[in-house]
Design an enzyme around this catalytic site. Structure first.
Site, PDB file in Angstrom:
ATOM      1  NE  ARG A  78     -15.595   6.051 -92.758  1.00  0.00           N
ATOM      2  CZ  ARG A  78     -16.395   5.258 -92.902  1.00  0.00           C
ATOM      3  NH1 ARG A  78     -16.924   4.689 -91.603  1.00  0.00           N
ATOM      4  NH2 ARG A  78     -16.783   4.712 -93.869  1.00  0.00           N
ATOM      5  CG  ASN A 157     -19.650   2.047 -94.782  1.00  0.00           C
ATOM      6  OD1 ASN A 157     -18.442   2.177 -93.822  1.00  0.00           O
ATOM      7  ND2 ASN A 157     -20.397   1.103 -94.255  1.00  0.00           N
ATOM      8  CD  GLU A 158     -18.647  -1.965 -93.159  1.00  0.00           C
ATOM      9  OE1 GLU A 158     -19.527  -2.939 -93.516  1.00  0.00           O
ATOM     10  OE2 GLU A 158     -17.899  -1.843 -92.414  1.00  0.00           O
ATOM     11  CG  HIS A 224     -14.364  -0.466 -91.969  1.00  0.00           C
ATOM     12  ND1 HIS A 224     -15.627  -0.461 -92.577  1.00  0.00           N
ATOM     13  CD2 HIS A 224     -13.802   0.620 -92.272  1.00  0.00           C
ATOM     14  CE1 HIS A 224     -15.717   1.092 -93.033  1.00  0.00           C
ATOM     15  NE2 HIS A 224     -14.616   1.330 -92.763  1.00  0.00           N
ATOM     16  CE1 TYR A 226     -16.660  -2.885 -85.890  1.00  0.00           C
ATOM     17  CE2 TYR A 226     -16.226  -2.692 -88.110  1.00  0.00           C
ATOM     18  CZ  TYR A 226     -16.873  -2.099 -87.115  1.00  0.00           C
ATOM     19  OH  TYR A 226     -17.031  -0.555 -87.181  1.00  0.00           O
ATOM     20  CD  GLU A 253     -17.317   1.291 -90.155  1.00  0.00           C
ATOM     21  OE1 GLU A 253     -17.864   0.360 -89.280  1.00  0.00           O
ATOM     22  OE2 GLU A 253     -18.016   2.088 -90.789  1.00  0.00           O
ATOM     23  CD1 TRP A 282     -19.883   1.354 -85.034  1.00  0.00           C
ATOM     24  CD2 TRP A 282     -19.458   2.659 -86.828  1.00  0.00           C
ATOM     25  NE1 TRP A 282     -21.289   1.745 -85.625  1.00  0.00           N
ATOM     26  CE2 TRP A 282     -20.838   2.365 -86.837  1.00  0.00           C
ATOM     27  CE3 TRP A 282     -18.964   3.416 -87.972  1.00  0.00           C
ATOM     28  CZ2 TRP A 282     -21.871   2.883 -87.888  1.00  0.00           C
ATOM     29  CZ3 TRP A 282     -19.881   3.853 -88.802  1.00  0.00           C
ATOM     30  CH2 TRP A 282     -21.259   3.653 -88.594  1.00  0.00           C
TER      31      TRP A 282
END
Length: 538
Positions: A78, A157-158, A224, A226, A253, A282
């Protein structure tokens, strides 16, 4: 990646009820396509992403990273791009080169515009409409034309932070429709809001609606993971909700730690493997702003896997164990027979910083495509290089150091052989010639300082690969170094060249900078050695 708000996950049953709506069947598409909640290649073979994020727009010169990422066994990369809103715009020529690098290294290429990150909360962030403008610009469309087998278009992205994220659904739907109206037939990937983590469940609850907005049915959702996803239950519930609703989802990610909490990376690896879902770690290298620990390798050096890189590449359900090359590049998912083990490697051309290894070829029922060289230390293996032939030259080694190496073979389907027998070799002591070192404190503040070190080759032959060593006298410690990879054990510091400054010509120089801490006294180190040879003060 910013601090996200943690939130309790609802039960899987509730998620399934939210998402079980009628989804239109996907129409035929060119190249990669979505069917029944899964991603397939043009020939009908299911494709599961196993890959790495690479920050190309900020490190455009690190083109060797594509080959190095492939060497981990990854089947996807990516790639961070910019539409020019926050960073320098990546031109069509640059994007075409990125795609060429992906294809040369047999990687599926996910291209994303990063300027949209945190829109509504991040000052200066671009809208999804602005990102769509970039994809629809003439030079970018030309670069992507005919690449449907190789490229996934990740719009932005995001695209929302923790403000205004209720607009994610209409904005995402409109961007998809504009790209389709503009002629794009590629699979489109869309990121979740809330800095990618969807703690508000905006993407989860509206995914079917957004999917239906794509007239081709070739949209993939990306979460993503986290700090919001810090338990196995949260990871499983979120991903199973999409699987149960037959909506395509990847983990676009994730990392092993983050400032907003400690994600359960083991659960992410295990759950994606169990559910046949893609993941993209990531990131390869170059992180800053306090999240340097998310680098998978140090200073873009593939021989220096960090603990996170070691986990992602070689750990349980990691890239090396689970990745399968796309069939467009020759991979055969029906082939489950691994190659035979390579012959025992032989070492030659040993210098202070490099060694050449050769070995007898492996055999395979289809064909051997590559060999992985690993450094062996007890039960631990660290990738040391890769080759498509039966030899490899390993550089960046430390003088007067004993190493043990072994080799694996891989075939086109991604099967890996048993390990070869090992070979041990000790590098020679030095060879750096004469040298001079200038050390200065460039700036100092309470408890911290910046140091600059300049190395001069005062000899008559080039220095090819170097390690500079010194000791601090007053307990100083280095927290961050640039232009070299550093280690510190007590007072002793070792700084090893980066990929771009390994060569120091006669009378040439190279410089290293760092941020350190001090307390009371900050004396200049008394002595330096380069590749084991003492240097004079410069």
């Amino acid at each position: 990646m910013r601090k996200r708000l943690a939130v309790a996950m609802t039960t899987l049953a509730a998620l399934v009820l939210t998402l079980l709506v009628v989804v239109p069947a996907a129409s035929a598409a060119t190249g990669l396509r979505v069917r029944d909640g899964r991603l397939y290649e043009g020939n009908g073979t299911e494709f599961v992403m196993r890959g790495v994020n690479h920050a190309h727009t900020w490190y455009a010169g690190e083109t060797s990273s594509f080959a190095n990422i492939k060497a981990t066994g990854a089947n996807t990369v990516r790639v961070v791009l910019s539409d020019g809103t926050r960073w320098t715009r990546n031109s069509g020529a640059d994007v075409a080169n990125v795609i060429s690098l992906c294809k040369t290294n047999k990687l599926i290429c996910v291209l994303e515009v990063h300027d949209t990150t945190g829109y509504g909360e991040q000052s200066g962030a671009a809208t999804l409409a602005k990102a769509a403008d970039y994809w629809l610009s003439a030079d970018i469309k030309a670069a992507l034309a005919g690449q449907e087998n190789y490229v996934v278009l990740n719009i932005g992205n995001e695209p929302f932070g923790n403000t205004g994220y209720a607009d994610w659904t209409p904005h995402t739907s409109q961007a998809i429709q504009r790209l389709r109206a503009g002629g794009y037939e590629h699979v489109i990937m869309v990121d979740a809001p809330n800095w990618g983590q969807d703690w508000s469940f905006t993407m989860r609850d509206n995914a079917a609606r957004v999917y239906a907005a794509d007239p081709t049915g070739n949209t993939v959702f990306s979460i993503h993971m986290y700090g919001v996803f810090d338990t196995a239950a949260e990871v499983s519930a979120y991903l199973n909700a999409f699987v149960s609703a037959r909506l395509p989802i990847v983990v676009g990610e994730f990392g092993h730690d983050h400032s907003d909490g400690n994600p359960d990376e083991d659960a992410i690896f295990a759950t994606t493997q169990q559910l046949r879902l893609g993941y993209l770690t990531w990131s390869w290298s170059g992180n800053g702003g306090g999240v340097e620990y998310l680098d998978m390798v140090t200073a873009f050096n593939p021989a220096q896997l960090t603990p996170w890189g070691q986990r992602a590449v070689n750990g349980a359900n990691g890239i090396r164990a689970t990745s399968r090359e796309a069939t467009i590049y020759g991979g055969d998912p029906g082939d489950t027979t691994p190659p035979t083990a390579p012959g025992t490697p032989a070492a030659s051309d040993v210098t202070s910083t490099s060694v050449r290894l050769t070995w007898a070829a492996s055999t395979d029922n289809v064909r051997v495509t590559a060999y992985d060289v690993v450094r062996v230390s007890g039960a631990t293996e660290t990738p040391a290089g890769s080759s498509t032939t039966t030899s490899a030259t390993l550089s960046g080694l430390t003088p007067s150091t004993a190493y043990t190496f072994a080799v694996y073979a891989k075939d086109a389907a991604g099967n890996r052989s048993a390990r070869s027998a090992t070979v041990s070799v000790t590098t020679s002591g030095g060879g750096g010639g004469t040298c001079a070192v200038t050390y200065r404190v460039a700036g100092q503040w309470q408890g911290g300082f910046q140091g600059d070190v300049t190395i001069r080759n005062t000899g008559t032959t080039p220095v090819s690969g170097w390690t500079l060593r010194w000791s601090f006298a007053n307990g100083q410690t280095i927290s961050h170094m640039w232009n070299a990879a550093h280690t510190q054990s007590g007072a002793q510091v070792s700084a090893t060249n980066a990929g771009w400054n390994a060569m120091i010509a006669p009378n040439g120089t190279t410089s290293v900078g760092f941020i350190g801490t001090w307390n009371g006294t900050n004396a200049v180190p008394a002595a330096f050695t380069l590749n084991g040879s003492a240097c004079t003060a410069g």
